[in-house]
Design a protein around this motif. Structure first.
Motif, mmCIF file in Angstrom:
data_model
loop_
_atom_site.group_PDB
_atom_site.id
_atom_site.type_symbol
_atom_site.label_atom_id
_atom_site.label_comp_id
_atom_site.label_asym_id
_atom_site.label_seq_id
_atom_site.Cartn_x
_atom_site.Cartn_y
_atom_site.Cartn_z
ATOM 1 N N GLY A 53 0.799 -1.227 0.000
ATOM 2 C CA GLY A 53 0.000 0.000 0.000
ATOM 3 C C GLY A 53 0.825 1.268 0.000
ATOM 4 N N GLU A 54 0.094 2.361 -0.116
ATOM 5 C CA GLU A 54 0.715 3.684 -0.217
ATOM 6 C C GLU A 54 1.556 4.018 1.019
ATOM 7 O OE1 GLU A 54 -1.016 7.595 -2.201
ATOM 8 O OE2 GLU A 54 -2.189 6.926 -0.480
ATOM 9 N N TYR A 55 1.082 3.582 2.188
ATOM 10 C CA TYR A 55 1.778 3.943 3.431
ATOM 11 C C TYR A 55 2.924 2.980 3.759
ATOM 12 C CZ TYR A 55 -2.443 6.787 4.300
ATOM 13 O OH TYR A 55 -3.478 7.673 4.207
ATOM 14 N N ARG A 56 3.132 1.976 2.928
ATOM 15 C CA ARG A 56 4.203 0.982 3.090
ATOM 16 C C ARG A 56 4.156 0.311 4.476
ATOM 17 N NH1 ARG A 56 4.221 -0.704 -0.747
ATOM 18 N NH2 ARG A 56 6.193 -1.778 -0.537
ATOM 19 N N VAL A 87 3.081 2.750 11.296
ATOM 20 C CA VAL A 87 3.877 3.577 10.371
ATOM 21 C C VAL A 87 5.056 2.769 9.845
ATOM 22 C CG1 VAL A 87 3.347 5.780 11.490
ATOM 23 C CG2 VAL A 87 5.310 4.439 12.283
ATOM 24 N N TYR A 88 5.649 3.255 8.742
ATOM 25 C CA TYR A 88 6.894 2.662 8.244
ATOM 26 C C TYR A 88 8.033 3.133 9.132
ATOM 27 C CZ TYR A 88 10.966 1.689 5.405
ATOM 28 O OH TYR A 88 12.182 1.216 4.974
ATOM 29 N N PHE A 89 8.881 2.211 9.552
ATOM 30 C CA PHE A 89 10.131 2.605 10.203
ATOM 31 C C PHE A 89 11.102 1.438 10.145
ATOM 32 C CE2 PHE A 89 13.108 2.958 13.743
ATOM 33 C CZ PHE A 89 13.704 4.158 13.378
ATOM 34 N N MET A 113 11.022 14.196 0.650
ATOM 35 C CA MET A 113 9.726 13.668 0.198
ATOM 36 C C MET A 113 9.507 12.345 0.923
ATOM 37 S SD MET A 113 10.116 13.996 -3.882
ATOM 38 C CE MET A 113 9.353 15.248 -4.828
ATOM 39 N N PHE A 114 8.291 11.894 1.105
ATOM 40 C CA PHE A 114 8.012 10.567 1.689
ATOM 41 C C PHE A 114 8.690 10.442 3.061
ATOM 42 C CE2 PHE A 114 9.189 10.217 -2.915
ATOM 43 C CZ PHE A 114 7.910 10.302 -3.422
ATOM 44 N N ALA A 115 8.445 11.418 3.923
ATOM 45 C CA ALA A 115 9.279 11.601 5.119
ATOM 46 C C ALA A 115 8.944 10.670 6.279
ATOM 47 C CB ALA A 115 9.179 13.051 5.581
ATOM 48 N N GLY A 116 7.807 9.983 6.258
ATOM 49 C CA GLY A 116 7.460 9.067 7.346
ATOM 50 C C GLY A 116 7.363 9.801 8.678
ATOM 51 N N GLY A 118 9.748 11.075 10.142
ATOM 52 C CA GLY A 118 10.756 12.142 10.132
ATOM 53 C C GLY A 118 12.188 11.748 10.456
ATOM 54 N N PRO A 119 12.564 10.455 10.379
ATOM 55 C CA PRO A 119 13.931 10.114 10.803
ATOM 56 C C PRO A 119 15.025 10.803 9.995
ATOM 57 C CG PRO A 119 12.899 8.228 9.708
ATOM 58 C CD PRO A 119 11.821 9.249 9.940
ATOM 59 N N MET A 120 14.820 10.946 8.678
ATOM 60 C CA MET A 120 15.877 11.587 7.867
ATOM 61 C C MET A 120 15.949 13.075 8.172
ATOM 62 S SD MET A 120 15.902 10.006 4.099
ATOM 63 C CE MET A 120 16.764 8.483 3.798
ATOM 64 N N VAL A 136 7.671 15.947 3.752
ATOM 65 C CA VAL A 136 6.296 15.822 3.238
ATOM 66 C C VAL A 136 5.862 14.371 3.382
ATOM 67 C CG1 VAL A 136 4.760 16.174 1.267
ATOM 68 C CG2 VAL A 136 6.767 17.649 1.557
ATOM 69 N N GLU A 137 4.710 14.165 3.990
ATOM 70 C CA GLU A 137 4.238 12.806 4.272
ATOM 71 C C GLU A 137 2.723 12.737 4.077
ATOM 72 O OE1 GLU A 137 5.428 9.682 4.942
ATOM 73 O OE2 GLU A 137 3.303 9.197 5.096
ATOM 74 N N ILE A 138 2.264 11.660 3.442
ATOM 75 C CA ILE A 138 0.841 11.545 3.096
ATOM 76 C C ILE A 138 0.013 10.876 4.197
ATOM 77 C CG2 ILE A 138 0.917 9.287 1.932
ATOM 78 C CD1 ILE A 138 -0.773 10.545 -0.318
ATOM 79 N N SER A 139 0.652 10.060 5.034
ATOM 80 C CA SER A 139 -0.107 9.365 6.091
ATOM 81 C C SER A 139 -0.259 10.290 7.297
ATOM 82 C CB SER A 139 0.625 8.077 6.497
ATOM 83 O OG SER A 139 0.470 7.824 7.880
ATOM 84 N N LEU A 162 1.730 17.786 5.826
ATOM 85 C CA LEU A 162 0.859 16.633 5.581
ATOM 86 C C LEU A 162 0.312 16.744 4.170
ATOM 87 C CD1 LEU A 162 -0.870 14.172 6.462
ATOM 88 C CD2 LEU A 162 -2.539 15.806 7.366
ATOM 89 N N GLY A 163 0.588 15.745 3.339
ATOM 90 C CA GLY A 163 0.012 15.790 1.995
ATOM 91 C C GLY A 163 0.750 14.888 1.031
ATOM 92 N N ASP A 164 0.190 14.826 -0.166
ATOM 93 C CA ASP A 164 0.751 14.037 -1.258
ATOM 94 C C ASP A 164 1.799 14.906 -1.955
ATOM 95 O OD1 ASP A 164 1.148 12.839 -3.797
ATOM 96 O OD2 ASP A 164 -0.861 11.980 -3.746
ATOM 97 N N VAL A 165 2.992 14.370 -2.173
ATOM 98 C CA VAL A 165 4.041 15.181 -2.823
ATOM 99 C C VAL A 165 3.557 15.761 -4.155
ATOM 100 C CG1 VAL A 165 6.033 14.043 -1.742
ATOM 101 C CG2 VAL A 165 5.129 13.153 -3.891
ATOM 102 N N ARG A 166 2.629 15.051 -4.808
ATOM 103 C CA ARG A 166 2.146 15.534 -6.113
ATOM 104 C C ARG A 166 1.397 16.857 -5.992
ATOM 105 N NH1 ARG A 166 0.226 9.552 -7.654
ATOM 106 N NH2 ARG A 166 -0.220 9.673 -5.445
ATOM 107 N N MET A 181 14.558 11.324 -1.699
ATOM 108 C CA MET A 181 13.369 10.621 -2.197
ATOM 109 C C MET A 181 13.373 9.160 -1.738
ATOM 110 S SD MET A 181 13.384 12.170 -6.056
ATOM 111 C CE MET A 181 11.691 11.718 -6.392
ATOM 112 N N PRO A 182 13.043 8.918 -0.446
ATOM 113 C CA PRO A 182 13.126 7.554 0.080
ATOM 114 C C PRO A 182 11.852 6.728 -0.140
ATOM 115 C CG PRO A 182 12.749 9.098 1.875
ATOM 116 C CD PRO A 182 12.740 9.903 0.605
ATOM 117 N N LEU A 183 11.519 6.486 -1.411
ATOM 118 C CA LEU A 183 10.368 5.618 -1.730
ATOM 119 C C LEU A 183 10.824 4.654 -2.834
ATOM 120 C CD1 LEU A 183 7.298 5.183 -1.116
ATOM 121 C CD2 LEU A 183 6.831 6.655 -3.078
ATOM 122 N N PRO A 184 11.526 3.572 -2.439
ATOM 123 C CA PRO A 184 12.257 2.767 -3.432
ATOM 124 C C PRO A 184 11.413 2.186 -4.563
ATOM 125 C CG PRO A 184 12.894 2.145 -1.209
ATOM 126 C CD PRO A 184 11.754 3.116 -1.069
#
Ligand code: SAM
Length: 259
Positions: A53-56, A87-89, A113-116, A118-120, A136-139, A162-166, A181-184
């Motif tokens: 899914g989108e939220y990994r 959450v992803y971590f 982008m895709f910051a989760g 916020g670790p990075m 920027v994080e969508i979840s 909070l939002g979609d990078v698009r 851009m950490p969304l492999p």
């Protein structure tokens, strides 16, 4: 059996991944031992699905201990509040976060982008005197943790959007020195958005999947970058982790100059 520990000496969650041929009952008896032997391990989770899914996110089962699995994870002197079930971590990426933070120079404006949670963003702001780091994080759940983590670490120059990078990135044109851009799985598809957020010159660090040499990802980057009207070149490449048999997660650093 592989075990990851997320949390601190006060409260940690152990996450067990079974190897092929290992059984749930083996995991359960190991989970019991973990709780008995290590006082800080309050819960044990069993990985029950791949990330989707989108939220990994993936599914986990609580196989021992407390069903409340929210922790404050501590790495390299900063704190990250998170619940691995929501959450992803990945605690295994702590070293990669440090390497990325080392690449940043003081005074930079950085977009993650895709910051989760916020670790990075936090690793960078903790290590470097940056002008600003925007995540920027969508979840909503991950974003709320990121907001909390910025406060926990007292880092007012980190902002959480909070939002979609698009939808968010088009409002940030020409602002940044560096974009991460950490969304492999699909990050490469957003390279055009990332380029537009850069100043006249900048660096993009893209994560993606590839074979052992990283060549497939570099080829993918070339395909996407050739579509854009910019000068560019790959200035770095790192095999970050094993993703699946013979598939690796890579970081490719791309220098970009607007024409
Ligand atoms: C692989 S995780 C990385 C999270 C974080 N950077 C880290 O290292 O822990 C990717 C994150 O991107 C978020 N995401 C996915 N698609 C997105 C989009 N279009 N806009 C913003 N965030 C997105 C997911 O919710 C997830 O938290």
């Amino acid at each position: 059996m592989r075990v990851d520990i997320v949390g601190s000496r006060q409260k940690a969650v152990a996450i067990i991944s079974l190897a092929r041929g290992e059984s749930r009952s083996e995991a359960e008896s190991y989970a019991k031992q973990l709780i008995e032997q290590y006082r800080h391990v309050k819960s044990v989770l069993l990985r029950a699905s791949p990330r989707t899914g989108e939220y990994r996110l993936r599914e986990y089962e609580v196989i021992a201990g407390d069903p409340d699995t929210e922790v404050i994870h501590i790495e390299h002197g900063y704190k990250l509040a998170l619940d691995p079930r929501r959450v992803y971590f990945s605690p295994r990426e702590a070293h990669e976060r440090q390497l990325v933070a080392e690449m940043v120079s003081s005074g930079e404006k950085v977009l993650v982008m895709f910051a989760g949670v916020g670790p990075m963003c936090i690793a960078i702001a903790k290590r470097r005197k940056v002008d600003v780091v925007v995540g920027v994080e969508i979840s909503r759940v991950a974003w709320e943790y990121m907001v909390r983590n910025i406060r926990l670490n007292k880092l007012p120059n980190v902002r959480a959007v909070l939002g979609d990078v698009r939808f968010v990135c088009p409002f940030l044109k020409g602002v940044f020195d560096r974009v991460l851009m950490p969304l492999p799985l699909e990050g490469a598809l957003y390279l055009d958005l990332a380029v537009d957020t850069l100043k006249e010159r900048g660096v993009i660090s893209l994560y993606g999947l590839s074979g052992y040499s990283g060549e497939e990802l570099v080829n993918k980057v070339s395909e996407e970058m050739e579509e854009l009207n910019v000068e560019w070149g790959v200035i770095g490449k790192r095999r970050v982790a094993t993703y699946a048999p013979r598939i690796y997660k890579f970081r490719v650093d791309i220098e970009v100059k607007l024409k």
